[in-house]
Write a protein that holds these residues in place. Sequence first.
Motif, mmCIF file in Angstrom:
data_model
loop_
_atom_site.group_PDB
_atom_site.id
_atom_site.type_symbol
_atom_site.label_atom_id
_atom_site.label_comp_id
_atom_site.label_asym_id
_atom_site.label_seq_id
_atom_site.Cartn_x
_atom_site.Cartn_y
_atom_site.Cartn_z
ATOM 1 N N THR A 626 0.852 -1.189 0.000
ATOM 2 C CA THR A 626 0.000 0.000 0.000
ATOM 3 C C THR A 626 0.883 1.232 0.000
ATOM 4 N N ILE A 627 0.245 2.393 -0.051
ATOM 5 C CA ILE A 627 1.023 3.627 -0.001
ATOM 6 C C ILE A 627 1.737 3.805 1.327
ATOM 7 N N VAL A 628 1.372 2.996 2.339
ATOM 8 C CA VAL A 628 2.138 3.004 3.589
ATOM 9 C C VAL A 628 3.611 2.755 3.295
ATOM 10 N N GLY A 629 3.894 1.873 2.340
ATOM 11 C CA GLY A 629 5.274 1.564 1.979
ATOM 12 C C GLY A 629 5.955 2.621 1.150
ATOM 13 N N LEU A 630 5.191 3.602 0.674
ATOM 14 C CA LEU A 630 5.773 4.703 -0.104
ATOM 15 C C LEU A 630 6.040 5.930 0.762
ATOM 16 N N ILE A 631 5.399 5.991 1.921
ATOM 17 C CA ILE A 631 5.510 7.170 2.781
ATOM 18 C C ILE A 631 6.943 7.442 3.239
ATOM 19 N N PRO A 632 7.836 6.412 3.369
ATOM 20 C CA PRO A 632 9.231 6.747 3.685
ATOM 21 C C PRO A 632 9.878 7.719 2.707
ATOM 22 N N MET A 633 9.348 7.824 1.485
ATOM 23 C CA MET A 633 9.862 8.803 0.526
ATOM 24 C C MET A 633 9.721 10.227 1.028
ATOM 25 N N PHE A 634 8.711 10.465 1.887
ATOM 26 C CA PHE A 634 8.400 11.839 2.285
ATOM 27 C C PHE A 634 9.440 12.413 3.241
ATOM 28 N N ALA A 635 10.200 11.546 3.875
ATOM 29 C CA ALA A 635 11.242 12.012 4.804
ATOM 30 C C ALA A 635 12.495 12.319 4.009
ATOM 31 N N ILE A 758 -1.650 12.450 -0.615
ATOM 32 C CA ILE A 758 -0.507 11.546 -0.725
ATOM 33 C C ILE A 758 0.198 11.754 -2.052
ATOM 34 N N ASN A 759 -0.568 11.908 -3.126
ATOM 35 C CA ASN A 759 0.045 12.155 -4.428
ATOM 36 C C ASN A 759 0.846 13.443 -4.433
ATOM 37 N N PHE A 760 0.324 14.461 -3.760
ATOM 38 C CA PHE A 760 1.035 15.734 -3.709
ATOM 39 C C PHE A 760 2.371 15.586 -2.988
ATOM 40 N N LEU A 761 2.385 14.831 -1.889
ATOM 41 C CA LEU A 761 3.628 14.623 -1.155
ATOM 42 C C LEU A 761 4.618 13.781 -1.962
ATOM 43 N N ILE A 762 4.120 12.848 -2.744
ATOM 44 C CA ILE A 762 5.005 12.083 -3.634
ATOM 45 C C ILE A 762 5.670 13.018 -4.637
ATOM 46 N N GLU A 764 6.120 16.271 -4.393
ATOM 47 C CA GLU A 764 7.057 17.137 -3.669
ATOM 48 C C GLU A 764 8.362 16.408 -3.351
ATOM 49 N N SER A 765 8.255 15.153 -2.927
ATOM 50 C CA SER A 765 9.438 14.381 -2.552
ATOM 51 C C SER A 765 10.329 14.135 -3.759
ATOM 52 N N LEU A 766 9.733 13.793 -4.883
ATOM 53 C CA LEU A 766 10.524 13.573 -6.096
ATOM 54 C C LEU A 766 11.260 14.846 -6.510
ATOM 55 N N GLN A 767 10.616 15.976 -6.329
ATOM 56 C CA GLN A 767 11.281 17.244 -6.647
ATOM 57 C C GLN A 767 12.476 17.476 -5.732
ATOM 58 N N SER A 768 12.327 17.098 -4.458
ATOM 59 C CA SER A 768 13.441 17.244 -3.522
ATOM 60 C C SER A 768 14.592 16.317 -3.889
ATOM 61 N N PHE A 769 14.282 15.069 -4.208
ATOM 62 C CA PHE A 769 15.331 14.130 -4.606
ATOM 63 C C PHE A 769 16.037 14.620 -5.872
ATOM 64 N N PHE A 770 15.284 15.170 -6.808
ATOM 65 C CA PHE A 770 15.892 15.695 -8.027
ATOM 66 C C PHE A 770 16.810 16.864 -7.710
ATOM 67 N N PHE A 771 16.420 17.664 -6.737
ATOM 68 C CA PHE A 771 17.226 18.816 -6.357
ATOM 69 C C PHE A 771 18.608 18.382 -5.868
ATOM 70 N N TYR A 772 18.682 17.156 -5.333
ATOM 71 C CA TYR A 772 19.967 16.630 -4.865
ATOM 72 C C TYR A 772 20.692 15.849 -5.968
ATOM 73 N N LEU A 798 3.564 12.927 -13.126
ATOM 74 C CA LEU A 798 2.529 12.593 -12.146
ATOM 75 C C LEU A 798 1.566 13.760 -11.951
ATOM 76 N N SER A 799 2.085 14.981 -11.973
ATOM 77 C CA SER A 799 1.225 16.160 -11.874
ATOM 78 C C SER A 799 0.236 16.205 -13.029
ATOM 79 N N LYS A 800 0.709 15.865 -14.213
ATOM 80 C CA LYS A 800 -0.168 15.869 -15.387
ATOM 81 C C LYS A 800 -1.239 14.790 -15.276
ATOM 82 N N ARG A 801 -0.875 13.644 -14.695
ATOM 83 C CA ARG A 801 -1.880 12.586 -14.524
ATOM 84 C C ARG A 801 -2.981 13.040 -13.574
#
Length: 885
Positions: A626-635, A758-762, A764-772, A798-801
Motif C-alpha cells: 500500500t502507499i504506507v510503503g511509499l511514505i518513507p519517501m516523504f522524509a 498523498i500524491n502531492f507529497l510524492i 514534492e518528494s521527487l522534486q526534492s530528490f531531483f534537487f539533490y 505525475l502532476s499531469k496525470r
Amino acid sequence: MTEKQRISDVSWKKWGPYVSNRQWGLVREDYSADGDAWNYTNHDIAEAKTYRWGEEGICGFCDDFQKLVFSVGFWNKKDKIIKERFFGLGNGQGNHGEDVKEYFYYLDSTPTHSYMKMLYKYPQNAFPYEDLLQANAGRSKEEAEYELIDTGIFDQNEYFDIFIEYAKESQNDILVKITVTNKAEKESPLVILPTVWFRNTWNWGYDNYKPELSSEEETSIKVRHKDLEIKNVYAGKSLKTLFCDNETNNQRLYQSPNDSKYCKDGINDFVINGNSSSVNPNHIGTKACFLIDESFKGKETKIFEFRISDKDLVEPFKDFKEVFDKRQQESDEFYAEIQKGIKSDDEKLIQRQAFAGMLWNKMYYHYNVEKWLKGDPAQPAPPKSREKIRNYDWKHLNNEHVISMPDKWEYPWYATWDLAFHTISFALIDPDFAKYQLKLFLFEWYMHPNGQLPAYEWDFSDVNPPVHAWAVFKVFKIDEYLNEKPDLQFLESAFQKLLMNFTWWVNKKDSNGNNIFEGGFLGLDNIGVFDRNCVLPNGERLEQADGTSWMAMFALNMMRIALELALYNNVYEEMAMKFFEHFLAIAHSLDNMGDENFGLWDDEDEFFYDAISSSDGSHMYLKLRTIVGLIPMFAVEVIDDEVIEKLPNFKKRMHWVLENKPELAALVSHWEVKGQDSKHLLSLLRGHRLKRLLKRMLDPNEFLSDYGVRALSKEYEKHPYNINLNGIDYTVKYTPAESDSSLFGGNSNWRGPIWFPINFLIIESLQSFFFYYSPDFLVEYPTGSGNYLNLEQISDALSKRLSKIFLKDENGNRPVNSQYPRFQTDPEFKNYILFYEYFHGDSGRGVGASHQTGWTGLIAKILQPKFPKKEIAESQTEMPEDAKS
C-alpha cells in the motif's frame, strides 16, 4: 483599492460565506445519552430545531462570529418543505456513508469575499426525498450510490439555474444578486425567500440579550444588534415580509410548551400551509424574510437585488450595478495576475473554481467542550452517561473562529491534517489566512496541554499524520516568495509550539522507546489488513512503517525550520542539531528494530511493510503493498552547502555525530556525500532503495494509474491478499472506488483510489530528490516501458496525470464526470467542476464527498507554474555513490 491591497485588511474579511451547509447530525449539536449524533438531530427536524453551536443555510453569508446570518430559501410549490438547506443522507442511510444529494457549484470568490458567485440547480418537480432514502437503503456496499440525477428529475430540463452573487461596497455593506433561469420549455413557478436571522445566543443562560429584526415598510428589514454595524436589509422592490423567531418548535418535536408563539419553522408553515398564525403580524422577530412569488416562462431569466448595509440609504440600489461590475472586474484582475503563467483556458477555469471552492468552504466553527459536556445553565442537565461519551479529556478546547473546512456538508468540522494541505493552496492567494490557520491549531485553546493537536470532533484524540510542521515551512517559503520578505515571527512562534507536539509524539506514540512509531489508522482509514486502531492480543504490537516515516519527516521538517531560524539567531543551531540526531535515530530504527536482522524494509520484496512484533521477540511482515510503503519517501531534506557554512556550530556537531556514531550515519543517504551544486541529502532512502520503490510505484500493474498513484497495488484485483491472524482470516482486495465494507463508516476508502494529499507529497518528494541528484539519475517510467526519465520529469508527469482527472480530453470529456454521460456532454453541466474527496483508481471519476475542495484543492497548486529556483546544472563531475546503483 485593488483586491490584492485589501487582503491584508482583516476588516474586509469580517463578512463571508462562513455558514455551514449542514448543522444537523454533528457531534457538537448532539445532547443524546448515547452519543448517537446522526439521529439526535437530523434533516427532518432541522427546520424546527434551533441549533446551539452554529447555523446552516444555502449560500449562507454571515459575520465572523455568526451573530447575523443571511441565506436563501426556495420552494417550487411541489416540495413538502421549503428548501432552506441542502438535502443528504446520514451516515446510516447511505450505502457508502453520508452523502449530499444536491447539485451546487462554487464558481468564484476573492480572498476577502468582496465578490462571490455560486450556482444551485433546483428541480421544478417535487424533490425525491423518499426515493433517495429508500433506494440507497436498499443498495449493498458493492453497488453504486443512488444519486439525484439517477432519479430522472433533470431529464426534461425541468429545473432552475439559480446564481447567487455577493459584492461588497465596503466592509459592512454587502450587495446580493440572485439570477434565476428557467431551463425548461414550459412555464414554472418559484418562491424565493431571502432570509436573515440571528444565531440564538439568548437561550442558554449566559447572556439574555435578545436582538431584534423589524419592518415598517415593504422594501427593508431593520436590524438591531448591539454588537453589529448592520442596520438594514434592503430589497430591490416592494415585497411582503415574514417574521418569526429562531426558537425551537418544542410542541412539534417534543410535545412541550414553546418559548415563542412564532417558532423557527413559522415561515415554512406559512408558505407551505398558508398558516398565518405561524408568523408575527407585528413584523418583529429574530428571523425574517422577503417573500418573492414569481412565475417563469420557458427559458426566462429574472434578477432580484438585495443589500445588507450598515447605512441608512435613501436610494440603496442606485450604485448597485456599478459596485457589482467593479468587484467582478477586480476579481478577474486578481486571478489574471495569479494565473499569468497558465496558458490553457481550461486549466484557468479549473484552478479558479478550486480556489472558489476553498474560499466558500470557510466556516464559523464554535465548540466549547466543557460547556457541551456539562450542559447550559438554562437548559436541562444532560444525562450522566454523557460525561464519558467522547472528548471528555479535551475540556480545555474552546474553538470559535473562521476555519477552512474539508467540505461544509459532508465534513462541516475541521480535520487537522486536511487543513495543513488546505493552507498550501491558500498561500497562493492569501498567505496571511494560510499562516493564521496553521497558528490557530497551535494555540492553547486548540492544542491539548500535553501537546497533541485535535484531530476532529468525532474524536479529538485520534491521531492524524504530523504534517503541520511541513505545512508551516511550505507556507513560510511561499509567503516569503510572494511578499519578498520572510515572516520570521510566524515561523518562530509556530516552531515553539510544534516542539510540544513533537514531544507528545515521542512520549505517547513510541510505546517501546525504540523510535518505531504507532498511530493507528493515521488518517488512512481502512488501508490496513485490520483496524489499525485496535489492540492486538497476546502482547503483540503493530509496528507501522507510515507512523515511523511520518515522524522521520516531522524531525526533518523541524530541523529545516530550525536551520532557517538559525540563519537569524544562532541559538537555533542547537535545536537543528537535536532534530538531526533524532532523524538519524528514527532512520536507524526503521532498519533495526532492536534486531539487527529485522527492519521495516523487506529485502526480499524490496518494499516497506507494517510488521507485527510478538512478546517473544519474533516479527512478521504484513506483506500488503500500500502507499504506507511509499511514505518513507516523504522524509527527505536537501540542504545547500552554503547554509551549512553559515552555521559553524551545527556543522561541527554534525560532523562529530557522523564520525562517532557511524551506525546512525550508515543507514541513511550519505550526508557527507555532496550532490548537485554542493548539496547534502537527508533521507530514509539511498539511491538503490529509492529506485526499487519507484519501480513498484511507477508500475501500471501496481500503483500507477492514468490519473495518479493508487492507494493500493492493483495486483490485489486478481490476487487478493489473504492472511490468518490469531485464528481470524483477513482479506484485502483492490477496490478502486467506494469502500465495500463498513469500516470507518464505509464513506472513505484507501484500498485502491487516488487521493490528492498523498500524491502531492510524492510529487514534492521527487522534486526534492531531483534537487539533490543530477538529471542523470534516471528511472524507468512507466515501469516496463523502456522509457527513462529523471525525477523532475517523473514528478511533472505525475502532476499531469492528476490534472487529467479534471481537464477535458480529446473528446471534450472530463474523467471526473465519467459516471454520468450528461455531465460530460451537457453544456449546462460540463464546465462546472466538483472537487471530490478521492478518485477512482482506474477511471479517475470522482468518489466520496463532492465538495472536498480542501485537500483536492491542491490541484490549484499543481496547476500553478513552479516558482523560480536556483538553476540546476545539466550534469556534474561525479554522481554520488548511492545514486549509481
